[in-house]
Write a protein that holds these residues in place. Structure first.
Motif, PDB file in Angstrom:
ATOM      1  N   UNK A 460      32.279 -28.534   9.103  1.00 44.37           N
ATOM      2  CA  UNK A 460      32.288 -27.079   9.070  1.00 44.37           C
ATOM      3  C   UNK A 460      33.189 -26.568   7.952  1.00 44.37           C
ATOM      4  N   UNK A 461      32.706 -25.617   7.202  1.00 44.05           N
ATOM      5  CA  UNK A 461      33.503 -25.023   6.128  1.00 44.05           C
ATOM      6  C   UNK A 461      34.569 -24.094   6.696  1.00 44.05           C
ATOM      7  N   UNK A 462      34.234 -23.365   7.736  1.00 51.57           N
ATOM      8  CA  UNK A 462      35.193 -22.420   8.318  1.00 51.57           C
ATOM      9  C   UNK A 462      36.040 -23.140   9.359  1.00 51.57           C
ATOM     10  N   UNK A 463      37.232 -23.507   8.992  1.00 49.08           N
ATOM     11  CA  UNK A 463      38.166 -24.182   9.896  1.00 49.08           C
ATOM     12  C   UNK A 463      39.108 -23.135  10.486  1.00 49.08           C
ATOM     13  N   UNK A 464      38.558 -22.230  11.270  1.00 45.11           N
ATOM     14  CA  UNK A 464      39.322 -21.107  11.822  1.00 45.11           C
ATOM     15  C   UNK A 464      39.689 -21.410  13.266  1.00 45.11           C
TER      16      UNK A 464
END
Length: 925
Positions: A460-464
């Motif tokens: 996943x690009x969004x590591x939020x």
């Protein structure tokens, strides 16, 4: 073609201009060196209770230990060991790992971040005399053995030994009359396709005092184990495994064996204890979800995913069925004499079966589903339960209960902070249910869910993984919005104060099972306090049932709460349904300063630029809508930020990439006097994530690409630096606000930068490091630079002198100027982020090459001038400071980079050349 040529010409001019500005001399680092001595980072509170994982071959998840006198309850956390008094219900002793070099080396500096405690035994098993009631022996997964004093002062150098294990993990420890056995687990290379299968070895454990080491004697080995459990006295083991003697992969057998002798050794196929109806029904009726064996080896309880419990008489394999559960039976335990059976599951109800009469007694309305139950004490005087709050799918929220067996009254209720993260963190596994829902795993999806989650986390690009936490300005308690409820946690006492439901939903009054798990309860998405701490403001979203025409019609509710000092729960005063109109969400809530109605007011903003001011009217004795500003933008955006001047005259409204200064009296754009010229609107390079007003002079604006300091008196950006490598595309719009906070007394600012680590081949992993940086009010000086070994999910100011932060392991830390000998100081932990820090010696084989290279490029412009300063002052600057000196304020004007012009191309059709030039000049001036 003309347009492209013109853009390139102006972009070249911007680059030359930016290069010229970056050559400015940085300010003196004297304040910076002083600031490093002022701020310290310490991990002091929070944490999760530790339990054996679902895949553990032992089956017993509860590691907590009741003392011999039954007065103390010793329970391990992932960052400490806590001792509770059963009589007073208070925590009487805390053994923090970070405060001891031995424990710190085992749990905080191990290469394997999965190191955890698997067993606690009372006394010192390495001593010939084990009468000391103040000592405990702690066993870890990787074979560490530590002897600790849990009543007196923590010994600086406790006894520490290491059991030699080869490709094995310690799973459990058993003892009987001075004899000890350990159970280890390992993956059989022949069973790589079956992730749920494990193999186990049983060893005899002895301590050689002359050599000061543990010796192992191999006893037996079991393969292809699916599920197991031990008796409450720790002398019998019951396990279910796949039968290797047949080609039928569905053929399973059950064994019951003695761990210390050969008195019990039974083996029989699972099919022999299935009823005639069970064999012809669905897989849920044949899937075993839990097991329990009594202390005498006479009875075996088998719980199925269908909710049925089979009681097997081991003498003749006769069975009888207990039917009450309507979903998977997740936990089973016999009483010491075998006359009672405890069972628990998705219903959030503990059932106590009297086996002679099949009568039941219930303990209903627990906070979570029951994933483990045990009988404790020499006479079975206590029941221990582990509850999992599955409503929060982003985290594993556990609560430990200790109950009196005589009246089922609660003696202890133990849990850590309960944050709700934006994304699901690693090592989270939901229990088995008969129905596959977002809160559970079905029988068919169980084997794939864990691998699927790990792949998603890595790719996943969004590591939020940020979370929302609010601090009460009066008593400094932390408020964690937890789905439909709020947890109130005392940071300094390190314990939960209260857990209160704030919405009306099914889960508040009863447990949800099977298809009811798909009914979504209202979710609290925002929570604020007025400046005086007398009012709590919550914003929640109600979801209609699925598969309806109105399933997408959400209801938005704004609530105002108050409570007296002598009350525990908050009382609802005002409820506003759809405060900004039908299906219009509230994107931001800003409490008013003390100068406006004694701080009893707030602003709410929506995703179309609208603003509303709410205030408590003493005449109406209610909260009322006082002012409204209609939406003034022609598009929607979730990037909304608010700030309010201390005198209450100005409101700063960030919407998308626009920052407007509004007059509070008129709710319109601020207009300067005739003889003065003041900028009332700024256009930033990308979406605004958060804005902070410092001392009514500086406005800190964080976008997706830059962090800027705007001088309001001059009406221009005075300093700025690049955030693009660390922020862009990582966090959801508006969530960067959770990682930036300011000290309203001093104006100092705290910023969190999280870094995803890579393996030896450069591939991303699920591990993280973080950096917390402290600035002065205008971003010109760095006052502190700290590293932390986990992903930091939130940071906030505690209305005093410190910044409080929370990481994804639910541990709480502080960055501040207060000095306490009980705090674990980590400011000198060098080498935690070697690849990040040591940019001058980074090599191609470093795990952090990419990240270090970015930092090196960003800081290279100021390295030459820093070297001159170092030679002039004769002081060696820390490598961490050199790495991030690009933050030290050498760029006095607006930062220009490849993302600065992105907003100009959102609406470029039919734009005249002079208009385009005006847009370019706005960016570079």
């Amino acid at each position: 073609m003309i347009f492209g040529t013109t853009y390139n010409v102006y972009l070249g001019y911007c680059r030359r201009n930016y290069k010229h500005k970056s050559e400015l001399e940085p300010e003196t680092s004297m304040t910076q060196s002083l600031g490093i001595e002022q701020y310290k980072l310490s991990v002091v509170s929070g944490g999760k209770p530790t339990l054996n994982s679902f895949s553990s071959v032992t089956g017993n998840k509860n590691i907590a230990r009741l003392s011999h006198d039954q007065q103390n309850y010793v329970i391990p956390f992932n960052n400490q060991i806590k001792v509770y008094s059963v009589e007073t219900r208070q925590c009487v002793k805390t053994l923090k790992f970070a405060n001891n070099p031995v424990l710190s080396g085992i749990f905080l500096q191990e290469q394997d971040d999965n190191e955890s405690i698997v067993k606690i035994l009372l006394g010192d098993i390495t001593a010939s005399q084990q009468e000391n009631a103040h000592l405990i022996t702690v066993f870890t997964k990787n074979g560490h053995v530590v002897v600790l004093n849990y009543k007196g002062k923590l010994i600086e150098s406790p006894k520490h030994f290491k059991i030699c294990l080869e490709n094995e993990e310690l799973s459990n420890v058993f003892h009987s009359k001075g004899n000890y056995r350990i159970l280890t687990t390992f993956k059989d290379p022949k069973q790589q396709t079956h992730n749920c299968l494990q193999s186990a070895r049983l060893y005899g454990l002895t301590f050689d005092e002359t050599k000061a080491q543990f010796d192992l004697t191999h006893q037996t080995e079991w393969n292809n184990i699916i599920l197991s459990n031990t008796s409450s006295n720790g002398k019998l083991l019951a396990y279910m495994c796949k039968d290797a003697s047949t080609k039928d992969q569905e053929q399973k057998s059950i064994s019951v064996v003695s761990l210390f002798d050969d008195s019990v050794n039974l083996n029989f196929p699972l099919s022999s204890v299935l009823s005639s109806q069970t064999q012809s029904l669905s897989s849920n009726t044949r899937y075993v979800s839990s097991m329990a064996v009594d202390n005498m080896g006479e009875q075996l309880a088998i719980g199925f995913a269908s909710g049925v419990i089979s009681i097997v008489n081991l003498a003749d394999l006769q069975i009888r069925l207990l039917k009450w559960h309507i979903d998977s039976v997740l936990s089973l335990a016999f009483s010491h004499d075998g006359s009672y059976l405890l069972s628990g599951g998705w219903e959030k109800v503990m059932s106590l079966w009297q086996l002679a009469t099949n009568s039941q007694q219930f303990l209903p309305r627990l906070n979570g589903i029951i994933i483990d139950c045990q009988v404790l004490g020499p006479q079975g005087n206590f029941y221990s339960l582990i509850l999992q709050m599955t409503e929060n799918t982003s985290n594993a929220d556990y609560q430990f209960l200790l109950l009196s067996a005589s009246d089922l009254n609660s003696k202890l209720s133990i849990n850590g902070p309960l944050p709700v993260f934006n994304s699901t963190i690693k090592h989270i596994q939901q229990p088995i249910s008969a129905v596959n829902t977002k809160n559970s795993n079905s029988v068919t999806s169980l084997n794939h869910s864990k691998k699927k989650q790990l792949r998603k986390l890595i790719k996943s690009k969004r590591q939020d993984f940020t979370t929302h936490v609010e601090i009460n300005p009066i008593n400094k308690n932390l408020y964690f919005p937890h789905i439909s409820a709020v947890q109130i946690f005392d940071f300094y006492k390190n314990e939960q104060i209260n857990y209160q439901y704030l919405t009306s939903g099914v889960n508040n009054s009863m447990g949800k099972v099977r298809f009811e798990l798909n009914l979504q309860d209202p979710i609290i998405t925002d929570l604020k306090f007025t400046r005086d701490g007398q009012w709590m403001i919550t914003y929640e979203i109600e979801y209609p049932p699925n598969d309806l025409l109105s399933s997408k019609d959400l209801t938005h509710i704004l609530k105002f709460w108050t409570k007296n000092d002598n009350e525990t729960n908050w009382n609802l005063k005002t409820k506003v349904v759809n405060p900004h109109g039908l299906s219009v969400p509230i994107t931001k809530i800003m409490p008013s300063p003390r100068s406006i109605n004694n701080s009893q007011g707030c602003l709410t903003a929506d995703n179309n630029g609208g603003l509303k001011y709410w205030s408590f009217d003493s005449h109406e004795s209610n909260w009322c809508l006082k002012k409204i500003s209609l939406p003034n933008f022609n598009h929607f955006s979730n990037s909304v930020s608010l700030a309010w001047s201390q005198d209450g005259s100005l409101i700063f409204h960030g919407f998308d990439d626009k920052l407007q200064i509004l007059d509070f009296d008129t709710f319109k754009k601020f207009e300067s006097l005739e003889n003065t010229k003041t900028v009332s609107e700024f256009t930033l390079d990308s979406e605004i994530q958060t804005i902070k007003l410092i001392n009514d002079t500086f406005l800190i604006v964080a976008t997706r690409t830059t962090l800027n300091a705007i001088n309001l008196l001059q009406g221009r950006i005075i300093s700025s630096f690049d955030l693009y490598p660390f922020v862009n595309g990582v966090y959801k719009n508006g969530h960067l606000d959770r990682l930036i906070t300011c000290d309203e007394k001093t104006g100092n600012i705290a910023l969190v930068i999280n870094q995803q680590l890579t393996d030896s081949e450069g591939a991303p992993t699920t591990d993280y490091k973080s950096r917390i940086i402290i600035f002065d009010s205008n971003l010109s000086t760095k006052l502190g630079n700290f590293t932390h070994h986990e992903y930091v999910s939130w940071i906030g100011w505690n209305y005093d002198t410190d910044f409080i932060f929370l990481d994804i392991e639910s541990t709480l830390g502080v960055v501040g100027t207060t000095v306490n000998t009980q705090l674990s100081d980590e400011v000198n932990n060098e080498g935690i982020l070697d690849g990040l820090v040591n940019t001058t010696t980074v090599t191609s084989t470093s795990n952090n090459d990419v990240f270090a290279e970015q930092l090196s490029q960003l800081s290279s412009r100021c390295r030459k001038s820093d070297t001159n300063d170092k030679n002039a002052n004769g002081n060696d600057e820390d490598e961490e400071d050199i790495t991030l000196d690009f933050i030290n304020g050498e760029k006095k004007d607006k930062l220009i980079n490849m993302n600065s012009f992105t907003s100009m191309f959102d609406n470029i059709q039919n734009v005249q050349m002079d208009t385009f030039f005006d847009r370019v000049m706005k960016v570079i001036t």
